[in-house]
Design a protein around this motif. Structure first.
Motif, PDB file in Angstrom:
ATOM      1  N   ASN A 157       0.815  -1.213   0.000  1.00 21.26           N
ATOM      2  CA  ASN A 157       0.000   0.000   0.000  1.00 21.26           C
ATOM      3  C   ASN A 157       0.852   1.269   0.000  1.00 21.26           C
ATOM      4  O   ASN A 157       0.534   2.235  -0.694  1.00 21.26           O
ATOM      5  CB  ASN A 157      -0.936  -0.003   1.212  1.00 21.26           C
ATOM      6  N   VAL A 158       1.942   1.282   0.758  1.00 21.44           N
ATOM      7  CA  VAL A 158       2.754   2.507   0.795  1.00 21.44           C
ATOM      8  C   VAL A 158       3.642   2.635  -0.436  1.00 21.44           C
ATOM      9  O   VAL A 158       4.229   3.703  -0.665  1.00 21.44           O
ATOM     10  CB  VAL A 158       3.622   2.581   2.083  1.00 21.44           C
ATOM     11  N   PHE A 177      -1.475   5.135   0.896  1.00 25.12           N
ATOM     12  CA  PHE A 177      -0.422   5.466   1.847  1.00 25.12           C
ATOM     13  C   PHE A 177      -0.966   5.434   3.274  1.00 25.12           C
ATOM     14  O   PHE A 177      -0.348   4.857   4.183  1.00 25.12           O
ATOM     15  CB  PHE A 177       0.139   6.850   1.529  1.00 25.12           C
ATOM     16  N   SER A 178      -2.121   6.020   3.478  1.00 27.13           N
ATOM     17  CA  SER A 178      -2.735   6.054   4.810  1.00 27.13           C
ATOM     18  C   SER A 178      -3.079   4.650   5.293  1.00 27.13           C
ATOM     19  O   SER A 178      -2.832   4.293   6.452  1.00 27.13           O
ATOM     20  CB  SER A 178      -3.996   6.922   4.784  1.00 27.13           C
ATOM     21  N   GLY A 180      -1.690   1.853   4.329  1.00 30.58           N
ATOM     22  CA  GLY A 180      -0.444   1.142   4.604  1.00 30.58           C
ATOM     23  C   GLY A 180       0.146   1.505   5.949  1.00 30.58           C
ATOM     24  O   GLY A 180       0.608   0.630   6.695  1.00 30.58           O
ATOM     25  N   LEU A 181       0.132   2.784   6.287  1.00 27.07           N
ATOM     26  CA  LEU A 181       0.700   3.224   7.556  1.00 27.07           C
ATOM     27  C   LEU A 181      -0.058   2.651   8.743  1.00 27.07           C
ATOM     28  O   LEU A 181       0.548   2.164   9.707  1.00 27.07           O
ATOM     29  CB  LEU A 181       0.699   4.753   7.636  1.00 27.07           C
ATOM     30  N   TRP A 184       0.565  -0.999   9.085  1.00 24.75           N
ATOM     31  CA  TRP A 184       1.943  -1.232   9.509  1.00 24.75           C
ATOM     32  C   TRP A 184       2.055  -1.093  11.030  1.00 24.75           C
ATOM     33  O   TRP A 184       2.659  -1.931  11.699  1.00 24.75           O
ATOM     34  CB  TRP A 184       2.886  -0.244   8.824  1.00 24.75           C
ATOM     35  N   PRO A 215       8.774  -1.274   5.545  1.00 21.05           N
ATOM     36  CA  PRO A 215       7.678  -0.298   5.642  1.00 21.05           C
ATOM     37  C   PRO A 215       8.114   1.132   5.932  1.00 21.05           C
ATOM     38  O   PRO A 215       7.695   2.060   5.212  1.00 21.05           O
ATOM     39  CB  PRO A 215       6.803  -0.876   6.763  1.00 21.05           C
ATOM     40  N   ALA A 219       7.846   4.028   3.130  1.00 25.33           N
ATOM     41  CA  ALA A 219       6.932   5.098   3.534  1.00 25.33           C
ATOM     42  C   ALA A 219       7.621   6.465   3.485  1.00 25.33           C
ATOM     43  O   ALA A 219       7.000   7.468   3.103  1.00 25.33           O
ATOM     44  CB  ALA A 219       6.391   4.835   4.932  1.00 25.33           C
ATOM     45  N   SER A 222       7.783   7.520  -0.191  1.00 25.66           N
ATOM     46  CA  SER A 222       6.438   7.895  -0.642  1.00 25.66           C
ATOM     47  C   SER A 222       5.998   9.222  -0.027  1.00 25.66           C
ATOM     48  O   SER A 222       5.343  10.036  -0.691  1.00 25.66           O
ATOM     49  CB  SER A 222       5.439   6.788  -0.274  1.00 25.66           C
ATOM     50  N   TRP A 223       6.353   9.432   1.233  1.00 21.68           N
ATOM     51  CA  TRP A 223       6.028  10.692   1.908  1.00 21.68           C
ATOM     52  C   TRP A 223       6.644  11.873   1.170  1.00 21.68           C
ATOM     53  O   TRP A 223       5.990  12.892   0.941  1.00 21.68           O
ATOM     54  CB  TRP A 223       6.514  10.641   3.348  1.00 21.68           C
TER      55      TRP A 223
END
Length: 325
Positions: A157-158, A177-178, A180-181, A184, A215, A219, A222-223
């Motif tokens: 997801n991320v 992204f949300s 995935g976080l 995680w 992760p 992340a 991606s951020w």
């Protein structure tokens, strides 16, 4: 010999072609992205990353073809893998490998990257929801069945924003992204509980400990793709990636004593993700130290991938892969 006395034919090796083979695609695409990031950081031509990308696409194509054949002729074996408490987490490795391919193609072939990203994102969403549904359904999962491989759906997801943000799919990228976080964070608590308070993981799954690094490293990248800056939250993500890398490093001597299995490919992508994250931070913060950290991790990754390719080839030749467990 009468018909009743004939031995029952053993299933073909294709029937035992494991979904864990897609970890090879993840590792090779990760190597492509890390090589590309190094070329950017050191102002080099992109010849090396194009060569790695070509090899990665070839290997991913072979793995995909093999698993499609299995799904066509041995559907019951695919269903058995889906019911397996550990292997079910590797199914999103299929979509992750193609998401990484889309990220690798953005710069060189965006017209190909876009449809690949769209299809892989839809597949990732479907697989992630299906796996999570299986986790919280009526299946008897036990704590001892959990390994860091359970992070794979969350990692997928991320990864979506790596190409999605650059292709203009901002809202969808934030959604994945949300998701995935949050998963995680939830899974990190469960996995650490399993590692600390229960029996050690089986030898074949011990290399998946490296997945702890992936992760936060992915992340972070991606951020930066979504926000255009590192910021305090980005600092936390990258630092957590380094912390988990140091934690895994304390277990290296134990891992070296274990026999080879496809799960060893779990070492490759997390190293690639941390290398890319280091290069990204180096560019964003003009940090020379992080540029060389990224280079060191890339050198380690090259050694690891070369060893994995060699060990995998030997295992295939000796018939140590695609056998019933």
């Amino acid at each position: 010999m009468s018909v009743t006395e004939r031995p029952i034919a053993e299933p073909s090796r294709l029937a035992h072609f494991p979904v864990t083979f897609f970890a090879i695609g993840m590792g090779m695409m990760g190597l492509t992205l890390a090589t590309r990031a190094a070329e950017t950081a050191f102002s080099l031509a992109n010849g090396a990353s194009l060569a790695v990308l070509t090899l990665s696409i070839l290997l991913l194509g072979l793995v995909t073809f093999g698993y499609l054949l299995k799904a066509t002729f041995h559907r019951s074996e695919v269903a058995a893998e889906w019911r397996h408490p550990v292997r079910i987490a590797f199914f999103p490795a299929i979509s992750i490998a193609f998401l990484l391919m889309a990220a690798a193609l953005v710069d060189v072939a965006p017209h190909i990257a876009k449809p690949v990203w769209i299809l892989a994102t839809v597949l990732q969403g479907g697989l992630a929801l299906s796996v999570i549904s299986a986790w919280i359904g009526h299946r008897p999962f036990q704590t001892g069945m959990m390994t860091p491989a359970w992070f794979i759906p969350a990692v997928g997801n991320v990864i979506v924003p790596l190409a999605g943000a650059r292709l203009g799919f901002t809202e969808i990228s934030w959604l994945f992204f949300s998701a995935g976080l949050i998963f995680w964070i939830v899974l990190l608590t469960l996995v650490m509980n399993r590692l600390m308070f229960h029996e050690p993981m089986p030898g074949k799954m011990a290399p998946t400990l490296m997945i702890l690094v992936a992760p936060p490293a992915v992340a972070f990248t991606s951020w930066v793709r979504l926000t255009g800056e590192t910021g305090p939250f980005g600092h936390v993500l990258l630092s957590v990636g380094y912390v988990f890398a140091l934690v895994v490093a304390t277990q290296v001597l134990k891992l070296r004593k274990l026999p080879f299995a496809l799960s060893w490919w779990a070492l490759s992508f997390p190293i690639a993700a941390l290398s890319v994250a280091s290069f990204v931070y180096s560019h964003a913060a003009a940090s020379e130290a992080h540029r060389w950290i990224g280079a060191g991790l890339l050198a380690l990754l090259l050694i690891v991938v070369a060893g994995l390719i060699l060990r995998t080839a030997v295992a295939i030749r000796e018939g140590g892969i695609c056998i019933p467990e």
